[in-house]
Design a protein around this motif. Sequence first.
Motif, PDB file in Angstrom:
ATOM      1  N   SER A 150       0.823  -1.214   0.000  1.00  0.00           N
ATOM      2  CA  SER A 150       0.000   0.000   0.000  1.00  0.00           C
ATOM      3  C   SER A 150       0.860   1.269   0.000  1.00  0.00           C
ATOM      4  CB  SER A 150      -0.911   0.009   1.239  1.00  0.00           C
ATOM      5  OG  SER A 150      -1.664   1.196   1.288  1.00  0.00           O
ATOM      6  N   GLY A 151       0.704   2.082  -1.035  1.00  0.00           N
ATOM      7  CA  GLY A 151       1.420   3.347  -1.148  1.00  0.00           C
ATOM      8  C   GLY A 151       2.897   3.220  -1.468  1.00  0.00           C
ATOM      9  N   GLN A 152       3.391   2.013  -1.729  1.00  0.00           N
ATOM     10  CA  GLN A 152       4.815   1.784  -1.975  1.00  0.00           C
ATOM     11  C   GLN A 152       5.131   1.824  -3.469  1.00  0.00           C
ATOM     12  OE1 GLN A 152       6.740   1.612   0.742  1.00  0.00           O
ATOM     13  NE2 GLN A 152       4.821   1.802   1.881  1.00  0.00           N
ATOM     14  N   TYR A 153       6.395   2.098  -3.782  1.00  0.00           N
ATOM     15  CA  TYR A 153       6.828   2.017  -5.177  1.00  0.00           C
ATOM     16  C   TYR A 153       7.791   0.848  -5.337  1.00  0.00           C
ATOM     17  CZ  TYR A 153      11.225   4.320  -3.842  1.00  0.00           C
ATOM     18  OH  TYR A 153      12.420   4.632  -3.269  1.00  0.00           O
ATOM     19  N   ILE A 154       7.801   0.289  -6.530  1.00  0.00           N
ATOM     20  CA  ILE A 154       8.681  -0.843  -6.837  1.00  0.00           C
ATOM     21  C   ILE A 154       9.314  -0.594  -8.196  1.00  0.00           C
ATOM     22  CG2 ILE A 154       8.808  -3.312  -7.298  1.00  0.00           C
ATOM     23  CD1 ILE A 154       6.333  -3.610  -5.485  1.00  0.00           C
ATOM     24  N   LEU A 155      10.641  -0.691  -8.235  1.00  0.00           N
ATOM     25  CA  LEU A 155      11.396  -0.650  -9.491  1.00  0.00           C
ATOM     26  C   LEU A 155      11.978  -2.036  -9.675  1.00  0.00           C
ATOM     27  CD1 LEU A 155      12.225   2.253  -7.869  1.00  0.00           C
ATOM     28  CD2 LEU A 155      13.095   2.640 -10.147  1.00  0.00           C
ATOM     29  N   MET A 156      11.757  -2.635 -10.818  1.00  0.00           N
ATOM     30  CA  MET A 156      12.238  -4.002 -10.995  1.00  0.00           C
ATOM     31  C   MET A 156      12.660  -4.245 -12.432  1.00  0.00           C
ATOM     32  SD  MET A 156      10.418  -7.573  -9.911  1.00  0.00           S
ATOM     33  CE  MET A 156      11.004  -7.601  -8.224  1.00  0.00           C
ATOM     34  N   SER A 157      13.705  -5.023 -12.569  1.00  0.00           N
ATOM     35  CA  SER A 157      14.183  -5.506 -13.871  1.00  0.00           C
ATOM     36  C   SER A 157      14.470  -6.984 -13.724  1.00  0.00           C
ATOM     37  CB  SER A 157      15.464  -4.794 -14.293  1.00  0.00           C
ATOM     38  OG  SER A 157      15.257  -3.422 -14.448  1.00  0.00           O
ATOM     39  N   GLY A 158      14.261  -7.733 -14.771  1.00  0.00           N
ATOM     40  CA  GLY A 158      14.572  -9.147 -14.715  1.00  0.00           C
ATOM     41  C   GLY A 158      14.114  -9.894 -15.956  1.00  0.00           C
ATOM     42  N   CYS A 159      14.327 -11.199 -15.956  1.00  0.00           N
ATOM     43  CA  CYS A 159      14.019 -12.044 -17.108  1.00  0.00           C
ATOM     44  C   CYS A 159      13.129 -13.216 -16.709  1.00  0.00           C
ATOM     45  CB  CYS A 159      15.305 -12.609 -17.700  1.00  0.00           C
ATOM     46  SG  CYS A 159      16.437 -11.364 -18.328  1.00  0.00           S
ATOM     47  N   PHE A 160      12.320 -13.644 -17.644  1.00  0.00           N
ATOM     48  CA  PHE A 160      11.550 -14.877 -17.497  1.00  0.00           C
ATOM     49  C   PHE A 160      11.405 -15.502 -18.868  1.00  0.00           C
ATOM     50  CE2 PHE A 160       8.293 -11.727 -18.409  1.00  0.00           C
ATOM     51  CZ  PHE A 160       7.360 -12.389 -19.190  1.00  0.00           C
ATOM     52  N   TYR A 161      10.959 -16.761 -18.890  1.00  0.00           N
ATOM     53  CA  TYR A 161      10.808 -17.474 -20.154  1.00  0.00           C
ATOM     54  C   TYR A 161       9.340 -17.542 -20.579  1.00  0.00           C
ATOM     55  CZ  TYR A 161      15.628 -18.927 -20.309  1.00  0.00           C
ATOM     56  OH  TYR A 161      16.988 -18.935 -20.387  1.00  0.00           O
ATOM     57  N   THR A 162       9.144 -17.470 -21.878  1.00  0.00           N
ATOM     58  CA  THR A 162       7.848 -17.671 -22.500  1.00  0.00           C
ATOM     59  C   THR A 162       8.061 -18.632 -23.663  1.00  0.00           C
ATOM     60  OG1 THR A 162       5.892 -16.531 -23.375  1.00  0.00           O
ATOM     61  CG2 THR A 162       8.031 -15.707 -24.103  1.00  0.00           C
ATOM     62  N   THR A 163       7.010 -19.053 -24.326  1.00  0.00           N
ATOM     63  CA  THR A 163       7.197 -19.941 -25.476  1.00  0.00           C
ATOM     64  C   THR A 163       7.789 -19.150 -26.637  1.00  0.00           C
ATOM     65  OG1 THR A 163       4.917 -19.546 -26.113  1.00  0.00           O
ATOM     66  CG2 THR A 163       5.360 -21.542 -24.868  1.00  0.00           C
ATOM     67  N   ALA A 164       8.697 -19.768 -27.341  1.00  0.00           N
ATOM     68  CA  ALA A 164       9.369 -19.088 -28.460  1.00  0.00           C
ATOM     69  C   ALA A 164       8.464 -18.979 -29.667  1.00  0.00           C
ATOM     70  CB  ALA A 164      10.643 -19.838 -28.843  1.00  0.00           C
TER      71      ALA A 164
END
Length: 164
Positions: A150-164
């Motif tokens: 609640s009321g917080q900020y989030i900065l995020m970077s990263g990787c995940f897999y999906t179908t090609a």
Amino acid sequence: MASIIGVETLQHTNGTTAATIDSSGIVTMPTGIKLGTGTDILNLYDEGTWTVENRSIASLTITNTQQAYYVRIGGLVFINFYITYPSTSDSNSAKISLPFTSTGHSYLTGRTQFSGGDDGVVLQCMNGMSEALFYRNESSVSAFTNANLSGQYILMSGCFYTTA
């Protein structure tokens, strides 16, 4: 000395288009390219933006503080976003949207900032879904609720897999 060929479409001997070169010099290969001696074919590259949305049961509107970006190379997706959660006391698990459906359960790795303190926030991508849950890094059993964010900020970077 420059060589001018004047070719716009390269065709295979069976008549299918192997490559197209447009007037600006961009080469398109409809079935992909093979690099080196491997067997995998790179057939997808995409860059774009998406709007990070609330996927919890609660009716919340997440503020996209900055535009969320992704780069997709084959089945690997890199994402970067900066969001702010609304003020809420809702106790449902905090979930957000992803730009593509995740393949397998994976945790986004990368740098995370959490304005409520460094609580070790990670994002778990859900198998076969285009959404992810926020968890505390020290315990994969303890998911964040909407109230925790609640009321917080989030900065995020990263990787995940999906179908090609």
